[in-house]
Scaffold this motif. Structure first.
Motif, PDB file in Angstrom:
ATOM      1  N   ASP A  92       0.659  -1.198   0.154  1.00 30.27           N
ATOM      2  CA  ASP A  92       0.064  -0.024   0.009  1.00 30.27           C
ATOM      3  C   ASP A  92       1.089   1.413   0.115  1.00 30.27           C
ATOM      4  O   ASP A  92       2.064   1.263   0.468  1.00 30.27           O
ATOM      5  N   GLY A  93       0.430   2.333  -0.495  1.00 29.15           N
ATOM      6  CA  GLY A  93       1.081   3.504  -0.450  1.00 29.15           C
ATOM      7  C   GLY A  93       0.076   4.898  -0.397  1.00 29.15           C
ATOM      8  O   GLY A  93      -1.181   4.662  -0.597  1.00 29.15           O
ATOM      9  N   THR A  94       0.970   6.092  -0.309  1.00 30.41           N
ATOM     10  CA  THR A  94       0.284   7.193  -0.308  1.00 30.41           C
ATOM     11  C   THR A  94       1.173   8.176  -0.945  1.00 30.41           C
ATOM     12  O   THR A  94       2.426   8.392  -0.997  1.00 30.41           O
ATOM     13  N   CYS A  95       0.577   9.246  -1.366  1.00 30.98           N
ATOM     14  CA  CYS A  95       1.364  10.477  -1.987  1.00 30.98           C
ATOM     15  C   CYS A  95       0.693  11.798  -1.794  1.00 30.98           C
ATOM     16  O   CYS A  95      -0.658  11.696  -1.645  1.00 30.98           O
ATOM     17  N   THR A  96       1.174  12.721  -1.567  1.00 36.08           N
ATOM     18  CA  THR A  96       0.454  14.137  -1.161  1.00 36.08           C
ATOM     19  C   THR A  96       1.121  14.958  -2.317  1.00 36.08           C
ATOM     20  O   THR A  96       2.448  15.231  -2.339  1.00 36.08           O
ATOM     21  N   VAL A  97       0.344  15.906  -2.887  1.00 33.45           N
ATOM     22  CA  VAL A  97       0.992  17.046  -3.670  1.00 33.45           C
ATOM     23  C   VAL A  97       0.486  18.446  -2.910  1.00 33.45           C
ATOM     24  O   VAL A  97      -0.771  18.555  -2.741  1.00 33.45           O
ATOM     25  N   ARG A  98       1.335  19.098  -2.832  1.00 34.34           N
ATOM     26  CA  ARG A  98       0.880  20.746  -2.418  1.00 34.34           C
ATOM     27  C   ARG A  98       1.141  21.599  -3.629  1.00 34.34           C
ATOM     28  O   ARG A  98       2.399  21.704  -3.979  1.00 34.34           O
ATOM     29  N   TRP A  99       0.466  22.127  -4.173  1.00 35.28           N
ATOM     30  CA  TRP A  99       0.369  23.066  -5.221  1.00 35.28           C
ATOM     31  C   TRP A  99      -0.095  24.349  -4.717  1.00 35.28           C
ATOM     32  O   TRP A  99      -1.186  24.528  -4.007  1.00 35.28           O
ATOM     33  N   GLU A 100       0.601  25.544  -5.069  1.00 38.90           N
ATOM     34  CA  GLU A 100      -0.149  26.825  -4.942  1.00 38.90           C
ATOM     35  C   GLU A 100       0.081  27.604  -6.162  1.00 38.90           C
ATOM     36  O   GLU A 100       1.049  27.744  -6.873  1.00 38.90           O
ATOM     37  N   ASN A 101      -0.453  28.942  -6.016  1.00 35.00           N
ATOM     38  CA  ASN A 101      -0.276  29.898  -6.918  1.00 35.00           C
ATOM     39  C   ASN A 101      -0.420  31.057  -6.028  1.00 35.00           C
ATOM     40  O   ASN A 101      -0.226  31.155  -4.869  1.00 35.00           O
ATOM     41  N   LYS A 102      -0.390  32.283  -6.574  1.00 30.10           N
ATOM     42  CA  LYS A 102      -0.541  33.605  -5.825  1.00 30.10           C
ATOM     43  C   LYS A 102      -1.699  33.766  -4.940  1.00 30.10           C
ATOM     44  O   LYS A 102      -1.852  34.455  -3.935  1.00 30.10           O
ATOM     45  N   TYR A 103      -2.765  33.061  -5.334  1.00 29.78           N
ATOM     46  CA  TYR A 103      -4.256  33.196  -4.677  1.00 29.78           C
ATOM     47  C   TYR A 103      -4.765  32.140  -3.777  1.00 29.78           C
ATOM     48  O   TYR A 103      -5.790  32.290  -2.958  1.00 29.78           O
ATOM     49  N   MET A 104      -4.109  30.654  -3.865  1.00 30.40           N
ATOM     50  CA  MET A 104      -4.723  29.775  -3.256  1.00 30.40           C
ATOM     51  C   MET A 104      -3.690  28.574  -3.025  1.00 30.40           C
ATOM     52  O   MET A 104      -2.611  28.405  -3.828  1.00 30.40           O
ATOM     53  N   TYR A 105      -4.198  27.720  -2.400  1.00 29.52           N
ATOM     54  CA  TYR A 105      -3.467  26.315  -2.058  1.00 29.52           C
ATOM     55  C   TYR A 105      -4.204  25.260  -2.361  1.00 29.52           C
ATOM     56  O   TYR A 105      -5.388  25.405  -2.265  1.00 29.52           O
ATOM     57  N   CYS A 106      -3.711  24.342  -3.148  1.00 27.01           N
ATOM     58  CA  CYS A 106      -4.686  22.954  -3.342  1.00 27.01           C
ATOM     59  C   CYS A 106      -3.523  21.804  -2.831  1.00 27.01           C
ATOM     60  O   CYS A 106      -2.441  21.789  -3.115  1.00 27.01           O
ATOM     61  N   ILE A 107      -4.326  21.026  -1.944  1.00 26.22           N
ATOM     62  CA  ILE A 107      -3.597  19.724  -1.571  1.00 26.22           C
ATOM     63  C   ILE A 107      -4.391  18.550  -1.888  1.00 26.22           C
ATOM     64  O   ILE A 107      -5.445  18.564  -1.570  1.00 26.22           O
ATOM     65  N   VAL A 108      -3.768  17.717  -2.705  1.00 26.62           N
ATOM     66  CA  VAL A 108      -4.225  16.684  -3.003  1.00 26.62           C
ATOM     67  C   VAL A 108      -3.567  15.212  -2.315  1.00 26.62           C
ATOM     68  O   VAL A 108      -2.328  15.161  -2.395  1.00 26.62           O
ATOM     69  N   ASN A 109      -4.511  14.451  -1.611  1.00 29.79           N
ATOM     70  CA  ASN A 109      -3.979  13.134  -1.092  1.00 29.79           C
ATOM     71  C   ASN A 109      -4.392  12.094  -1.866  1.00 29.79           C
ATOM     72  O   ASN A 109      -5.683  12.158  -1.891  1.00 29.79           O
ATOM     73  N   VAL A 110      -3.609  11.043  -1.842  1.00 28.54           N
ATOM     74  CA  VAL A 110      -4.070   9.811  -2.679  1.00 28.54           C
ATOM     75  C   VAL A 110      -3.520   8.545  -1.822  1.00 28.54           C
ATOM     76  O   VAL A 110      -2.262   8.492  -1.494  1.00 28.54           O
ATOM     77  N   TRP A 111      -4.413   7.768  -1.524  1.00 27.70           N
ATOM     78  CA  TRP A 111      -4.138   6.466  -0.766  1.00 27.70           C
ATOM     79  C   TRP A 111      -4.164   5.196  -1.778  1.00 27.70           C
ATOM     80  O   TRP A 111      -5.361   5.378  -2.492  1.00 27.70           O
ATOM     81  N   ALA A 112      -3.218   4.460  -2.003  1.00 31.46           N
ATOM     82  CA  ALA A 112      -3.516   3.597  -2.611  1.00 31.46           C
ATOM     83  C   ALA A 112      -3.370   1.963  -1.892  1.00 31.46           C
ATOM     84  O   ALA A 112      -2.409   1.841  -1.298  1.00 31.46           O
ATOM     85  N   LEU A 113      -4.500   1.483  -1.854  1.00 33.50           N
ATOM     86  CA  LEU A 113      -4.642   0.180  -1.267  1.00 33.50           C
ATOM     87  C   LEU A 113      -4.416  -1.081  -2.200  1.00 33.50           C
ATOM     88  O   LEU A 113      -5.351  -1.262  -2.995  1.00 33.50           O
ATOM     89  N   ALA A 114      -3.678  -2.023  -2.089  1.00 31.21           N
ATOM     90  CA  ALA A 114      -3.595  -3.046  -2.924  1.00 31.21           C
ATOM     91  C   ALA A 114      -4.628  -4.219  -2.883  1.00 31.21           C
ATOM     92  O   ALA A 114      -5.292  -4.649  -1.814  1.00 31.21           O
ATOM     93  N   LEU A 115      -5.033  -4.463  -4.022  1.00 30.69           N
ATOM     94  CA  LEU A 115      -6.099  -5.533  -4.104  1.00 30.69           C
ATOM     95  C   LEU A 115      -5.543  -6.849  -3.772  1.00 30.69           C
ATOM     96  O   LEU A 115      -4.159  -7.072  -4.362  1.00 30.69           O
ATOM     97  N   GLN A 116      -6.150  -7.699  -3.197  1.00 32.32           N
ATOM     98  CA  GLN A 116      -5.745  -8.916  -2.808  1.00 32.32           C
ATOM     99  C   GLN A 116      -6.126  -9.736  -4.292  1.00 32.32           C
ATOM    100  O   GLN A 116      -7.196 -10.138  -4.451  1.00 32.32           O
ATOM    101  N   ILE A 117      -4.853 -10.285  -4.919  1.00 28.31           N
ATOM    102  CA  ILE A 117      -5.304 -11.147  -6.202  1.00 28.31           C
ATOM    103  C   ILE A 117      -4.675 -12.405  -6.323  1.00 28.31           C
ATOM    104  O   ILE A 117      -3.809 -12.688  -5.359  1.00 28.31           O
TER     105      ILE A 117
END
Length: 117
Positions: A92-117
């Motif tokens: 399993d894993g996770t990543c976070t991206v923090r993006w910004e411009n002059k006016y705002m912040y955008c934070i995106v979190n993604v969690w990936a959970l492995a399927l049992q195959i």
């Protein structure tokens, strides 16, 4: 014969750098140089979610994904978040991206959970 096994193992790995690039590109496409707008934020979040999910799904990896997107006005106020995980640290894993411009912040979190195959 070792190469096919390596390819199979790579398919089971959450590639953080690849997902971060997808997220950054998507945020830049949708938010770019926009000024923060409270009324447009739900639309932006929907577009970022839909486009990010579609592009990550095209990677065809055996994961379930969870997304969290936060857009806030850049006005000097603080934002603190925390998360805890009880999962398989090998698959399993996770990543976070923090993006910004002059006016705002955008934070995106993604969690990936492995399927049992």
């Amino acid at each position: 014969m070792a190469a096919p096994q390596d390819d199979d193992e790579e398919d089971l790995v959450f590639n953080v750098e690849e997902v971060q690039k997808i997220i950054r590109d998507t945020i830049e496409l949708i938010l770019g140089g926009n000024v923060y707008s409270h009324s447009r934020t739900p639309q932006w979040i929907g577009l970022i979610t839909d486009k990010t999910m579609a592009r990550i799904a095209k990677l065809n990896k055996p994961f379930k994904y969870i997304y969290r997107i936060t857009i806030t006005q850049k006005n000097g106020s603080g934002l603190h978040t925390a998360a805890a995980y009880f999962w398989d640290t090998v698959t399993d894993g996770t990543c976070t991206v923090r993006w910004e411009n002059k006016y705002m912040y955008c934070i995106v979190n993604v969690w990936a959970l492995a399927l049992q195959i």
